[in-house]
Design a protein around this motif. Structure first.
Motif, PDB file in Angstrom:
ATOM      1  N   GLY A 100      46.119  47.177  66.236  1.00 13.39           N
ATOM      2  CA  GLY A 100      47.421  46.634  65.900  1.00 13.39           C
ATOM      3  C   GLY A 100      47.445  45.140  65.621  1.00 13.39           C
ATOM      4  O   GLY A 100      48.466  44.603  65.224  1.00 13.39           O
ATOM      5  N   LYS A 101      46.337  44.457  65.826  1.00 14.86           N
ATOM      6  CA  LYS A 101      46.280  43.016  65.588  1.00 14.86           C
ATOM      7  C   LYS A 101      45.632  42.751  64.232  1.00 14.86           C
ATOM      8  O   LYS A 101      44.546  43.246  63.947  1.00 14.86           O
ATOM      9  N   VAL A 102      46.306  41.971  63.377  1.00 16.68           N
ATOM     10  CA  VAL A 102      45.774  41.627  62.062  1.00 16.68           C
ATOM     11  C   VAL A 102      44.663  40.601  62.238  1.00 16.68           C
ATOM     12  O   VAL A 102      44.870  39.523  62.795  1.00 16.68           O
ATOM     13  N   LEU A 103      43.460  40.951  61.772  1.00 17.55           N
ATOM     14  CA  LEU A 103      42.304  40.062  61.868  1.00 17.55           C
ATOM     15  C   LEU A 103      42.146  39.193  60.625  1.00 17.55           C
ATOM     16  O   LEU A 103      41.718  38.056  60.699  1.00 17.55           O
ATOM     17  N   SER A 104      42.489  39.764  59.489  1.00 19.25           N
ATOM     18  CA  SER A 104      42.354  39.052  58.219  1.00 19.25           C
ATOM     19  C   SER A 104      43.316  39.668  57.221  1.00 19.25           C
ATOM     20  O   SER A 104      43.525  40.879  57.209  1.00 19.25           O
ATOM     21  N   SER A 105      43.904  38.823  56.372  1.00 19.57           N
ATOM     22  CA  SER A 105      44.855  39.326  55.392  1.00 19.57           C
ATOM     23  C   SER A 105      44.919  38.391  54.196  1.00 19.57           C
ATOM     24  O   SER A 105      44.792  37.179  54.336  1.00 19.57           O
ATOM     25  N   THR A 106      45.123  38.977  53.023  1.00 21.24           N
ATOM     26  CA  THR A 106      45.316  38.164  51.816  1.00 21.24           C
ATOM     27  C   THR A 106      46.803  38.017  51.484  1.00 21.24           C
ATOM     28  O   THR A 106      47.148  37.418  50.484  1.00 21.24           O
ATOM     29  N   ARG A 107      47.672  38.549  52.321  1.00 23.93           N
ATOM     30  CA  ARG A 107      49.108  38.536  52.032  1.00 23.93           C
ATOM     31  C   ARG A 107      49.681  37.132  51.839  1.00 23.93           C
ATOM     32  O   ARG A 107      50.546  36.923  51.028  1.00 23.93           O
ATOM     33  N   ALA A 108      49.217  36.172  52.624  1.00 25.59           N
ATOM     34  CA  ALA A 108      49.746  34.808  52.521  1.00 25.59           C
ATOM     35  C   ALA A 108      48.977  33.981  51.494  1.00 25.59           C
ATOM     36  O   ALA A 108      49.243  32.806  51.308  1.00 25.59           O
ATOM     37  N   ALA A 109      48.024  34.603  50.838  1.00 25.83           N
ATOM     38  CA  ALA A 109      47.181  33.885  49.884  1.00 25.83           C
ATOM     39  C   ALA A 109      47.206  34.609  48.541  1.00 25.83           C
ATOM     40  O   ALA A 109      48.009  35.490  48.296  1.00 25.83           O
ATOM     41  N   THR A 110      46.290  34.226  47.696  1.00 29.23           N
ATOM     42  CA  THR A 110      46.149  34.856  46.388  1.00 29.23           C
ATOM     43  C   THR A 110      45.587  36.264  46.563  1.00 29.23           C
ATOM     44  O   THR A 110      44.669  36.460  47.354  1.00 29.23           O
ATOM     45  N   PRO A 111      46.121  37.255  45.850  1.00 32.13           N
ATOM     46  CA  PRO A 111      45.575  38.609  45.955  1.00 32.13           C
ATOM     47  C   PRO A 111      44.090  38.636  45.576  1.00 32.13           C
ATOM     48  O   PRO A 111      43.605  37.802  44.815  1.00 32.13           O
ATOM     49  N   LEU A 112      43.385  39.606  46.106  1.00 25.62           N
ATOM     50  CA  LEU A 112      41.973  39.803  45.814  1.00 25.62           C
ATOM     51  C   LEU A 112      41.821  40.471  44.462  1.00 25.62           C
ATOM     52  O   LEU A 112      42.510  41.448  44.163  1.00 25.62           O
ATOM     53  N   ARG A 113      40.949  39.927  43.613  1.00 24.76           N
ATOM     54  CA  ARG A 113      40.654  40.557  42.322  1.00 24.76           C
ATOM     55  C   ARG A 113      39.248  41.115  42.396  1.00 24.76           C
ATOM     56  O   ARG A 113      38.334  40.443  42.828  1.00 24.76           O
ATOM     57  N   TYR A 114      39.094  42.364  42.000  1.00 21.70           N
ATOM     58  CA  TYR A 114      37.817  43.060  42.098  1.00 21.70           C
ATOM     59  C   TYR A 114      37.489  43.717  40.780  1.00 21.70           C
ATOM     60  O   TYR A 114      38.328  44.385  40.184  1.00 21.70           O
ATOM     61  N   HIS A 115      36.271  43.518  40.308  1.00 19.19           N
ATOM     62  CA  HIS A 115      35.788  44.111  39.078  1.00 19.19           C
ATOM     63  C   HIS A 115      35.128  45.429  39.455  1.00 19.19           C
ATOM     64  O   HIS A 115      34.018  45.428  39.985  1.00 19.19           O
ATOM     65  N   LEU A 116      35.796  46.522  39.243  1.00 22.27           N
ATOM     66  CA  LEU A 116      35.361  47.831  39.718  1.00 22.27           C
ATOM     67  C   LEU A 116      33.972  48.186  39.173  1.00 22.27           C
ATOM     68  O   LEU A 116      33.736  48.158  37.966  1.00 22.27           O
ATOM     69  N   PHE A 132      35.425  52.463  35.891  1.00 22.65           N
ATOM     70  CA  PHE A 132      34.344  51.491  35.908  1.00 22.65           C
ATOM     71  C   PHE A 132      34.628  50.379  34.890  1.00 22.65           C
ATOM     72  O   PHE A 132      34.939  50.644  33.741  1.00 22.65           O
ATOM     73  N   GLY A 133      34.560  49.133  35.352  1.00 20.92           N
ATOM     74  CA  GLY A 133      34.783  47.992  34.473  1.00 20.92           C
ATOM     75  C   GLY A 133      36.188  47.424  34.529  1.00 20.92           C
ATOM     76  O   GLY A 133      36.425  46.310  34.069  1.00 20.92           O
ATOM     77  N   ASP A 134      37.147  48.186  35.079  1.00 20.06           N
ATOM     78  CA  ASP A 134      38.516  47.683  35.195  1.00 20.06           C
ATOM     79  C   ASP A 134      38.593  46.596  36.259  1.00 20.06           C
ATOM     80  O   ASP A 134      37.825  46.576  37.212  1.00 20.06           O
ATOM     81  N   TRP A 135      39.543  45.697  36.097  1.00 24.23           N
ATOM     82  CA  TRP A 135      39.852  44.698  37.117  1.00 24.23           C
ATOM     83  C   TRP A 135      40.990  45.235  37.966  1.00 24.23           C
ATOM     84  O   TRP A 135      42.000  45.694  37.443  1.00 24.23           O
ATOM     85  N   ILE A 136      40.833  45.167  39.273  1.00 26.31           N
ATOM     86  CA  ILE A 136      41.859  45.621  40.205  1.00 26.31           C
ATOM     87  C   ILE A 136      42.363  44.403  40.975  1.00 26.31           C
ATOM     88  O   ILE A 136      41.561  43.594  41.449  1.00 26.31           O
ATOM     89  N   THR A 137      43.667  44.258  41.094  1.00 23.25           N
ATOM     90  CA  THR A 137      44.258  43.189  41.893  1.00 23.25           C
ATOM     91  C   THR A 137      44.940  43.839  43.082  1.00 23.25           C
ATOM     92  O   THR A 137      45.725  44.774  42.920  1.00 23.25           O
ATOM     93  N   MET A 138      44.609  43.359  44.296  1.00 27.47           N
ATOM     94  CA  MET A 138      45.143  44.002  45.493  1.00 27.47           C
ATOM     95  C   MET A 138      45.220  43.028  46.652  1.00 27.47           C
ATOM     96  O   MET A 138      44.595  41.980  46.640  1.00 27.47           O
ATOM     97  N   HIS A 139      46.016  43.375  47.630  1.00 26.75           N
ATOM     98  CA  HIS A 139      46.031  42.681  48.907  1.00 26.75           C
ATOM     99  C   HIS A 139      45.207  43.514  49.873  1.00 26.75           C
ATOM    100  O   HIS A 139      45.234  44.739  49.829  1.00 26.75           O
ATOM    101  N   VAL A 140      44.492  42.838  50.765  1.00 25.37           N
ATOM    102  CA  VAL A 140      43.688  43.519  51.776  1.00 25.37           C
ATOM    103  C   VAL A 140      44.091  42.971  53.136  1.00 25.37           C
ATOM    104  O   VAL A 140      44.237  41.764  53.313  1.00 25.37           O
ATOM    105  N   GLU A 141      44.280  43.888  54.070  1.00 28.40           N
ATOM    106  CA  GLU A 141      44.600  43.489  55.436  1.00 28.40           C
ATOM    107  C   GLU A 141      43.675  44.264  56.365  1.00 28.40           C
ATOM    108  O   GLU A 141      43.575  45.476  56.279  1.00 28.40           O
ATOM    109  N   VAL A 142      42.990  43.548  57.244  1.00 32.10           N
ATOM    110  CA  VAL A 142      42.100  44.161  58.225  1.00 32.10           C
ATOM    111  C   VAL A 142      42.741  43.971  59.590  1.00 32.10           C
ATOM    112  O   VAL A 142      43.070  42.855  59.972  1.00 32.10           O
ATOM    113  N   SER A 143      42.913  45.096  60.296  1.00 36.53           N
ATOM    114  CA  SER A 143      43.503  45.003  61.625  1.00 36.53           C
ATOM    115  C   SER A 143      42.721  45.869  62.601  1.00 36.53           C
ATOM    116  O   SER A 143      42.035  46.811  62.208  1.00 36.53           O
ATOM    117  N   HIS A 144      42.840  45.533  63.868  1.00 33.36           N
ATOM    118  CA  HIS A 144      42.169  46.277  64.938  1.00 33.36           C
ATOM    119  C   HIS A 144      43.104  46.337  66.131  1.00 33.36           C
ATOM    120  O   HIS A 144      43.608  45.305  66.577  1.00 33.36           O
TER     121      HIS A 144
END
Length: 137
Positions: A118-134, A104-116
């Motif tokens: 087999g088709k990628v619907l959304s992805s952060t791979r080509a952009a800045t990684p997602l930062r999340y404050h847990l 709790f309280g840590d910052w997490i940096t990650m890439h997120v990819e949503v697919s359905h």
């Protein structure tokens, strides 16, 4: 059903900002009328409400029409749908050490990819990684 009231102290459409009232040449928007919403194509494509005419200029308010106003919001949940565990796939790119985990309280940096299917619907791979404050929204 949930009722939320956003008042002047916490406005849904932001606070009214007097500095967002600008003057534009009357000749550029000769068809405009008082109270009309116009697109300021010659001024960056902004949208505003014509407040009044001052000599050869229009005074245009760029604030949202409900900025600073009391707004009531009613949310009615119509349905929920459980996600089956097999629809969520976690792909580990690197194995952890098995003893260190974010807390709790840590910052997490990650890439997120949503697919359905087999088709990628959304992805952060080509952009800045997602930062999340847990633990925080």
């Amino acid at each position: 059903r949930r009722f939320i009231q956003c008042d002047e102290t916490n406005p849904l459409f932001g606070f009214h900002d007097a500095s967002k009232q600008i003057l534009v040449p009357f000749a550029d928007y000769a068809d405009a009328q008082l109270g009309a919403v116009i697109s300021l194509v010659k001024h960056g494509g902004l949208t505003g409400v014509v407040l009044k005419q001052q000599k050869d200029q229009w005074l245009v308010d760029l604030n949202h029409p409900l900025a600073g106003q009391r707004v009531n919001v009613t949310i009615t949940l119509l349905a929920t749908e459980a996600v089956r565990a097999r629809e969520v796939r976690v792909q580990r790119l690197r194995k952890g050490d098995g003893t260190t985990y974010p807390i709790f309280g840590d910052w997490i940096t990650m890439h997120v990819e949503v697919s359905h299917n087999g088709k990628v619907l959304s992805s952060t791979r080509a952009a800045t990684p997602l930062r999340y404050h847990l633990g925080f929204e």
